[in-house]
Design a protein around this motif. Structure first.
Motif, PDB file in Angstrom:
ATOM      1  N   GLN A  96       0.810  -1.219   0.000  1.00  8.56           N
ATOM      2  CA  GLN A  96       0.000   0.000   0.000  1.00  8.56           C
ATOM      3  C   GLN A  96       0.845   1.272   0.000  1.00  8.56           C
ATOM      4  N   THR A  97       2.001   1.244   0.674  1.00  6.58           N
ATOM      5  CA  THR A  97       2.765   2.479   0.881  1.00  6.58           C
ATOM      6  C   THR A  97       4.069   2.559   0.099  1.00  6.58           C
ATOM      7  N   GLY A  98       4.619   1.416  -0.298  1.00  8.36           N
ATOM      8  CA  GLY A  98       5.912   1.404  -0.981  1.00  8.36           C
ATOM      9  C   GLY A  98       7.096   1.420  -0.032  1.00  8.36           C
ATOM     10  N   VAL A  99       6.845   1.375   1.277  1.00  3.13           N
ATOM     11  CA  VAL A  99       7.926   1.406   2.260  1.00  3.13           C
ATOM     12  C   VAL A  99       8.602   0.041   2.303  1.00  3.13           C
ATOM     13  N   VAL A 100       9.942   0.058   2.320  1.00  2.00           N
ATOM     14  CA  VAL A 100      10.714  -1.174   2.436  1.00  2.00           C
ATOM     15  C   VAL A 100      10.716  -1.579   3.910  1.00  2.00           C
ATOM     16  N   ASP A 101      10.298  -2.811   4.172  1.00  2.28           N
ATOM     17  CA  ASP A 101      10.170  -3.329   5.532  1.00  2.28           C
ATOM     18  C   ASP A 101      11.508  -3.899   6.000  1.00  2.28           C
ATOM     19  N   ALA A 102      12.041  -3.336   7.084  1.00  2.18           N
ATOM     20  CA  ALA A 102      13.332  -3.776   7.615  1.00  2.18           C
ATOM     21  C   ALA A 102      13.300  -5.238   8.046  1.00  2.18           C
ATOM     22  N   ARG A 103      12.132  -5.739   8.433  1.00  5.06           N
ATOM     23  CA  ARG A 103      12.033  -7.133   8.871  1.00  5.06           C
ATOM     24  C   ARG A 103      12.186  -8.099   7.709  1.00  5.06           C
TER      25      ARG A 103
END
Length: 180
Positions: A96-103
């Protein structure tokens, strides 16, 4: 991803970002990743605009993906936040946001201060070639993730993606004339 080189010298944040900016402006490697400041008047060197040329023989082949990277006041001791502007389907990217998830993106989850924006971009490009990502169906070319205003403030925490128009050093809203 590459091993973290050992170093006894701790380079201050702004000197480190200045080195990264100079390298990004000079150009490097084969041109498959590029980066520079999103706003040349950003004296804190916090907001970066980057591109990744999709790897050949993948669903990303021939595509130019645009990303924004935010280097907070604790960079490089803490990883930056990364958000794709170009809509992509990658296992480590929020749909939805395009944020890369550190996990789900190991280089962010096991961050070392020696890593750089270039390291991140090269690892994302390598991630595009990974067996679990290389054939994922991609959104139509030219598709973009919605901006913060389009998503609404309740959708993503501010600490993940800084709000456009907020000065990250004072946390106060800037008028358009102050941003220039």
């Amino acid at each position: 991803f590459p091993p973290a080189p050992m170093s006894n010298v701790v380079v201050p944040r702004n000197f480190r970002l200045l080195e990264e900016l100079e390298k990004g402006e000079r150009g490097f490697g084969d041109g498959t990743v590029t980066y520079g400041l999103d706003d040349t008047d950003d004296i804190m060197m916090s907001n970066w605009i980057c591109t990744i040329l999709g790897p050949p023989n993948t669903a990303f082949d021939g595509r130019i993906c645009t990303l924004k990277i935010f280097c907070g006041e604790n960079y490089p001791d803490h990883p930056p936040t990364i958000r794709f502007v170009t809509r992509v389907n990658l296992s480590s990217v929020n749909k939805q946001t395009g944020v890369v998830d550190a996990r789900s993106f190991p280089i962010l989850g096991s961050w070392h201060r020696e890593y750089t924006i270039e390291t991140i971009l090269n690892e994302l490009r390598r991630e595009m070639s990974a067996p679990y990502n290389r054939k994922l169906p991609q959104p139509p070319e030219g598709s973009l993730f919605p901006t913060r205003q389009e998503r609404g403030p309740h959708r993503i925490p501010e600490e993940v993606v800084p709000e456009e128009g907020i000065c990250t050093t004072t946390n106060k809203r800037q008028s358009p004339s102050q941003k220039k």
